[in-house]
Motif scaffolding. Structure first.
Motif, mmCIF file in Angstrom:
data_model
loop_
_atom_site.group_PDB
_atom_site.id
_atom_site.type_symbol
_atom_site.label_atom_id
_atom_site.label_comp_id
_atom_site.label_asym_id
_atom_site.label_seq_id
_atom_site.Cartn_x
_atom_site.Cartn_y
_atom_site.Cartn_z
ATOM 1 N N THR A 138 72.877 11.797 28.819
ATOM 2 C CA THR A 138 72.392 11.797 30.194
ATOM 3 C C THR A 138 72.735 13.145 30.828
ATOM 4 N N THR A 139 72.212 13.368 32.015
ATOM 5 C CA THR A 139 72.478 14.625 32.713
ATOM 6 C C THR A 139 73.966 14.805 32.988
ATOM 7 N N LEU A 140 74.644 13.742 33.378
ATOM 8 C CA LEU A 140 76.085 13.837 33.645
ATOM 9 C C LEU A 140 76.875 14.118 32.374
ATOM 10 N N GLU A 141 76.473 13.523 31.272
ATOM 11 C CA GLU A 141 77.153 13.789 30.005
ATOM 12 C C GLU A 141 76.923 15.232 29.561
ATOM 13 N N ILE A 142 75.703 15.723 29.768
ATOM 14 C CA ILE A 142 75.406 17.119 29.447
ATOM 15 C C ILE A 142 76.271 18.037 30.299
ATOM 16 N N GLN A 143 76.394 17.710 31.573
ATOM 17 C CA GLN A 143 77.205 18.524 32.476
ATOM 18 C C GLN A 143 78.661 18.569 32.011
ATOM 19 N N GLY A 144 79.216 17.426 31.653
ATOM 20 C CA GLY A 144 80.603 17.383 31.197
ATOM 21 C C GLY A 144 80.814 18.159 29.913
ATOM 22 N N SER A 145 79.909 17.999 28.970
ATOM 23 C CA SER A 145 80.020 18.696 27.692
ATOM 24 C C SER A 145 79.862 20.200 27.868
ATOM 25 N N LEU A 146 78.930 20.592 28.715
ATOM 26 C CA LEU A 146 78.700 22.015 28.954
ATOM 27 C C LEU A 146 79.893 22.650 29.670
ATOM 28 N N GLU A 147 80.458 21.950 30.639
ATOM 29 C CA GLU A 147 81.653 22.469 31.311
ATOM 30 C C GLU A 147 82.795 22.637 30.315
ATOM 31 N N HIS A 148 82.918 21.693 29.399
ATOM 32 C CA HIS A 148 83.964 21.771 28.375
ATOM 33 C C HIS A 148 83.815 23.035 27.528
ATOM 34 N N VAL A 149 82.621 23.284 27.033
ATOM 35 C CA VAL A 149 82.423 24.448 26.161
ATOM 36 C C VAL A 149 82.504 25.753 26.962
ATOM 37 N N LEU A 150 82.110 25.731 28.229
ATOM 38 C CA LEU A 150 82.221 26.936 29.055
ATOM 39 C C LEU A 150 83.679 27.254 29.385
ATOM 40 N N LYS A 151 84.510 26.223 29.525
ATOM 41 C CA LYS A 151 85.947 26.461 29.725
ATOM 42 C C LYS A 151 86.547 27.123 28.493
ATOM 43 N N ILE A 152 86.139 26.664 27.323
ATOM 44 C CA ILE A 152 86.633 27.263 26.080
ATOM 45 C C ILE A 152 86.188 28.725 25.992
ATOM 46 N N ALA A 153 84.960 29.005 26.439
ATOM 47 C CA ALA A 153 84.425 30.367 26.404
ATOM 48 C C ALA A 153 85.009 31.250 27.502
ATOM 49 N N LYS A 154 85.767 30.653 28.412
ATOM 50 C CA LYS A 154 86.432 31.368 29.508
ATOM 51 C C LYS A 154 85.446 32.134 30.386
ATOM 52 N N VAL A 155 84.414 31.451 30.850
ATOM 53 C CA VAL A 155 83.450 32.090 31.741
ATOM 54 C C VAL A 155 83.681 31.730 33.205
#
Length: 114
Positions: free
Chosen positions: A91-108
């Protein structure tokens, strides 16, 4: 998202793929590359293997929406987001959570995001 925030040219994509750093989770791969711009630029890649146009566009809209929400919190870099197969069933919310997770790892992010 305004044109200044987009990555469209193939040469830009290739430069980021070759010289950038990549981080991934099960749903997304994120390439980042330091740019000379005063804001971030976003490129989105969703393969035809993920589904029909409706599915691909839904994923792209969710990714764009997440970047609009965090527009002020993102460091000035070129960012490419590649969606993987598991993203099509989210879902859109799940995509948002997953994307935030990977962006935190990427330190953006320039500050802590919940």
């Amino acid at each position: 998202m305004e044109k200044a925030y987009r990555i469209k040219k193939n040469t830009d994509f290739q430069t980021i793929y070759k010289r950038g750093k990549s981080v991934a989770n099960r749903q997304f791969v994120v390439y980042t590359y330091n740019s000379n711009k005063d804001h971030f630029r976003l490129g989105i890649s969703v393969s035809k293997k993920l589904g029909n146009a409706v599915t691909r566009n839904r994923i792209k809209r969710a990714i764009r929406e997440n970047f609009k929400i965090h527009k002020e919190d993102i460091i000035a870099r070129d960012i490419i987001v590649i969606a993987r197969q598991p993203a099509k069933d989210m879902t859109t919310l799940e995509i948002q959570g997953s994307l935030e997770h990977v962006l935190k790892i990427a330190k953006v992010f320039n500050k802590k995001i919940k």
